[in-house]
Scaffold this motif. Structure first.
Motif, short mmCIF file in Angstrom:
data_model
loop_
_atom_site.label_atom_id
_atom_site.label_comp_id
_atom_site.label_asym_id
_atom_site.label_seq_id
_atom_site.Cartn_x
_atom_site.Cartn_y
_atom_site.Cartn_z
N MET A 1 0.85 -1.17 0.00
CA MET A 1 0.00 0.00 0.00
C MET A 1 0.90 1.24 0.00
O MET A 1 1.90 1.28 0.69
N ASN A 2 0.51 2.23 -0.78
CA ASN A 2 1.21 3.51 -0.84
C ASN A 2 0.31 4.62 -0.32
O ASN A 2 -0.86 4.70 -0.72
N VAL A 3 0.85 5.45 0.56
CA VAL A 3 0.11 6.57 1.12
C VAL A 3 0.82 7.87 0.77
O VAL A 3 2.02 8.01 1.02
N LEU A 4 0.08 8.80 0.20
CA LEU A 4 0.59 10.14 -0.08
C LEU A 4 0.04 11.07 0.99
O LEU A 4 -1.16 11.13 1.20
N PHE A 5 0.92 11.79 1.65
CA PHE A 5 0.55 12.67 2.75
C PHE A 5 0.87 14.10 2.36
O PHE A 5 2.02 14.44 2.13
N ILE A 6 -0.15 14.94 2.25
CA ILE A 6 0.03 16.35 1.91
C ILE A 6 -0.43 17.17 3.10
O ILE A 6 -1.62 17.25 3.40
N HIS A 7 0.53 17.76 3.81
CA HIS A 7 0.20 18.52 5.01
C HIS A 7 1.06 19.75 5.11
O HIS A 7 2.20 19.76 4.67
N ARG A 8 0.53 20.81 5.70
CA ARG A 8 1.27 22.07 5.79
C ARG A 8 2.28 22.08 6.93
O ARG A 8 3.17 22.91 6.96
N LEU A 16 3.79 10.91 11.01
CA LEU A 16 2.82 9.90 10.61
C LEU A 16 3.37 8.98 9.53
O LEU A 16 3.10 7.78 9.53
N CYS A 17 4.18 9.52 8.61
CA CYS A 17 4.82 8.66 7.61
C CYS A 17 5.76 7.67 8.30
O CYS A 17 5.80 6.50 7.92
N SER A 18 6.47 8.11 9.29
CA SER A 18 7.38 7.23 10.02
C SER A 18 6.62 6.07 10.67
O SER A 18 7.04 4.91 10.61
N VAL A 19 5.48 6.39 11.28
CA VAL A 19 4.65 5.35 11.90
C VAL A 19 4.14 4.37 10.84
O VAL A 19 4.20 3.15 11.02
N LEU A 20 3.63 4.90 9.72
CA LEU A 20 3.12 4.03 8.66
C LEU A 20 4.23 3.15 8.09
O LEU A 20 4.02 1.95 7.86
N GLU A 21 5.40 3.73 7.86
CA GLU A 21 6.50 2.97 7.29
C GLU A 21 6.97 1.85 8.23
O GLU A 21 7.42 0.80 7.76
N SER A 22 6.83 2.06 9.53
CA SER A 22 7.23 1.01 10.49
C SER A 22 6.32 -0.22 10.39
O SER A 22 6.68 -1.29 10.87
N THR A 23 5.17 -0.07 9.74
CA THR A 23 4.26 -1.20 9.55
C THR A 23 4.37 -1.80 8.15
O THR A 23 3.58 -2.66 7.78
N GLY A 24 5.32 -1.27 7.35
CA GLY A 24 5.51 -1.80 6.00
C GLY A 24 4.77 -1.04 4.92
O GLY A 24 4.82 -1.42 3.75
N ILE A 25 4.07 0.02 5.27
CA ILE A 25 3.36 0.84 4.30
C ILE A 25 4.33 1.87 3.74
O ILE A 25 5.08 2.49 4.48
N GLU A 26 4.33 2.02 2.43
CA GLU A 26 5.18 3.03 1.81
C GLU A 26 4.47 4.37 1.88
O GLU A 26 3.29 4.48 1.53
#
Length: 107
Positions: A1-8, A16-26
């Protein structure tokens, strides 16, 4: 699964990307570069999920959701914000976002 995060706020997207990546999510964090930048990122990264901050200057939720849907009707667009005002929630609903994630967690 790939997640794109657009935040100011980059610390939010990085965390949040770090947390997601620790579960194997790109996860890819992006600064808002307008709709041309979004289209280029969609084509190169191919996210299944787009998490977007509705308070970014120049971002219009209806245009965001329609741009993502035109690229891939199966991609999920969720709004992620600390603002829980009814105006923002109603805008997300009107834009046909798939979800709304609040960053204001008390527990």
């Amino acid at each position: 699964m790939n997640v794109l995060f657009i935040h100011r706020i980059s610390v939010v997207s990085r965390g949040l990307c770090s947390v997601l990546e620790s579960t194997g999510i790109e996860c890819r964090e992006e600064t808002w570069g307008g709709y041309e930048g979004l289209t280029a990122t969609l084509n190169s990264f191919e996210p299944n999920v787009v998490l977007a901050d509705p308070q970014i200057s120049g971002m219009h939720l209806k245009r965001l959701t329609s741009t993502v849907a035109a690229w891939n009707k199966g991609a999920i667009v969720a709004i992620i914000s600390i603002d829980e005002s009814s105006a923002i929630v109603n805008e997300a609903i009107a834009a046909k976002a798939n979800g709304y994630i609040s960053l204001s967690v008390s527990d």
